[in-house]
Design an enzyme around this catalytic site. Structure first.
Site, short mmCIF file in Angstrom:
data_model
loop_
_atom_site.label_atom_id
_atom_site.label_comp_id
_atom_site.label_asym_id
_atom_site.label_seq_id
_atom_site.Cartn_x
_atom_site.Cartn_y
_atom_site.Cartn_z
N ASP A 81 0.84 -1.19 0.00
CA ASP A 81 0.00 0.00 0.00
C ASP A 81 0.88 1.25 0.00
O ASP A 81 1.88 1.33 0.72
CB ASP A 81 -0.88 -0.03 1.25
CG ASP A 81 -1.89 1.10 1.32
OD1 ASP A 81 -2.35 1.55 0.25
OD2 ASP A 81 -2.23 1.51 2.44
N HIS A 82 0.52 2.23 -0.80
CA HIS A 82 1.21 3.53 -0.84
C HIS A 82 2.72 3.41 -0.99
O HIS A 82 3.49 3.95 -0.20
CB HIS A 82 0.86 4.37 0.39
CG HIS A 82 -0.52 4.91 0.38
ND1 HIS A 82 -0.90 5.99 -0.39
CD2 HIS A 82 -1.64 4.50 1.02
CE1 HIS A 82 -2.19 6.23 -0.22
NE2 HIS A 82 -2.66 5.33 0.63
N HIS A 183 -7.50 10.11 4.63
CA HIS A 183 -6.80 9.16 5.50
C HIS A 183 -6.90 9.59 6.96
O HIS A 183 -6.91 10.78 7.26
CB HIS A 183 -5.31 9.10 5.12
CG HIS A 183 -5.06 8.49 3.78
ND1 HIS A 183 -4.36 9.11 2.78
CD2 HIS A 183 -5.43 7.29 3.27
CE1 HIS A 183 -4.29 8.34 1.72
NE2 HIS A 183 -4.94 7.23 1.99
N GLY A 184 -6.96 8.61 7.85
CA GLY A 184 -6.91 8.92 9.27
C GLY A 184 -8.28 9.15 9.89
O GLY A 184 -9.30 8.64 9.45
N HIS A 212 -9.71 4.83 -0.58
CA HIS A 212 -8.80 5.02 0.54
C HIS A 212 -9.51 5.87 1.60
O HIS A 212 -10.46 6.57 1.31
CB HIS A 212 -7.52 5.72 0.07
CG HIS A 212 -6.61 4.83 -0.72
ND1 HIS A 212 -5.33 4.53 -0.33
CD2 HIS A 212 -6.81 4.14 -1.87
CE1 HIS A 212 -4.77 3.72 -1.21
NE2 HIS A 212 -5.65 3.47 -2.16
N ASN A 234 -9.84 0.41 1.53
CA ASN A 234 -8.72 0.39 2.47
C ASN A 234 -9.20 0.79 3.86
O ASN A 234 -9.93 1.77 4.01
CB ASN A 234 -7.62 1.34 2.01
CG ASN A 234 -6.84 0.81 0.83
OD1 ASN A 234 -7.29 -0.09 0.12
ND2 ASN A 234 -5.65 1.35 0.63
#
Length: 302
Positions: A81-82, A183-184, A212, A234
């Site tokens: 990932d990433h 994200h997060g 994501h 994700n």
């Protein structure tokens, strides 16, 4: 059963569901993810992000991920990932990863495309699949857990026409789109633009779309995303948070001394497993009666 990203996303496409992609940064999270998938008889994607290298080296956890995937009773893709460094992607391929993500989303379009093409050529040599990203979630995937995780910067939404050209010229198997997720930890309810997903699917001959920033999105929006064409979701932050909260709860109520790490990690693993199972049920549309297609109720993935 170890399979490629492309193959596992074909299952998602056939069943009109999304496959959960869970980042694993230790043995406890790996066992929680595989155990949940086997209990629910669902395919799963095991992920490790380049930014997690400071927690555990890829060379250490990668072979364990591959081994557990091969022994699992359900289809498992082991995916990087990433990956922002082509050399790091090559390292994952050499370890046996069956999917890699090249993340050039912060680069200019031409440079992102050029590097993605290189990633595709690298993956072809091992039979692995490639995911790439176009647009920006507004916040980078974080491996630090510091305050930067909570800073919501400006997003750059994916342009569907640009996505069409990118997919055609890169040869990728899946595309991570920016359509409102982050994200997060979410600071407020995300405002998701599902038309971006729908239009990218139309223009790219239905390429699997990757979502994501899946932690914190409500079930209705997950279902809308899957209906629009998201096939990979994700998920990491809330799983990790569930483990941390369980460890904290265990310690606060523990009367005996001394305290043993093995007991703390077991409490965290069990909590992560419950969180992962809930996410998997949502992504596979097992908890609703009025979703697209038919819920996945069988372990037959042939």
């Amino acid at each position: 059963m170890l399979i490629t990203l492309k193959k596992i996303l074909e299952i998602a496409e056939e069943k009109n569901i999304a496959i959960g992609a869970f980042n694993a940064t230790n043995l406890e999270s790996l066992r929680a993810i595989i155990g949940s998938a086997e209990e629910l008889s669902l395919p799963v994607i095991l992920q490790f992000a380049q930014c997690h290298e400071s927690w555990v080296p890829l060379e250490v956890i990668g072979p364990v991920m591959i081994s557990l995937a091969k022994k699992a009773s359900i289809p498992v893709c082991v995916h990087l990932d990433h990956g922002e460094d082509l050399n790091y992607l090559q390292k994952a391929l050499e370890l046996g990863f069956t999917g890699i993500m090249y993340d050039g989303s912060t680069l200019a379009y031409a440079e992102n495309l050029e590097n993605t093409q290189k990633a595709v050529a690298m993956a072809e040599k091992t039979g692995a699949s490639v995911e790439a990203e176009l647009g920006s979630m507004g916040r980078r995937e974080s491996g630090t857990g510091d305050g930067s995780l909570y800073i919501d910067k400006a997003k750059i939404y994916t342009n569907p026409q640009e996505a069409k050209e990118f997919v055609q010229n890169s040869g990728i198997d899946a595309l991570a789109c920016s359509f409102g997720t982050t994200h997060g930890i979410y600071l407020s309810k995300p405002q998701l633009n599902f038309d971006i997903v729908k239009n990218v699917r139309i223009l790219t001959d239905r390429i699997p779309i990757v979502m994501h920033g899946g932690s914190g999105v409500d079930k209705e929006d997950f279902c809308n995303a899957i209906r629009a064409g998201v096939r990979k979701i994700n998920y990491f932050t809330y799983m990790d948070k569930a483990g941390g909260s369980a460890a904290d709860e265990y310690l606060r109520h523990l009367k005996e001394e001394p305290k043993f790490f093995s007991s703390i990690s077991t409490a965290a693993m069990n909590a992560m497993m419950e969180n992962v199972k809930e996410a998997m049920r949502t992504f596979a549309l097992l908890e609703t009666d009025n979703m697209i297609g038919s819920p996945l109720k069988t372990a037959n993935f042939d």
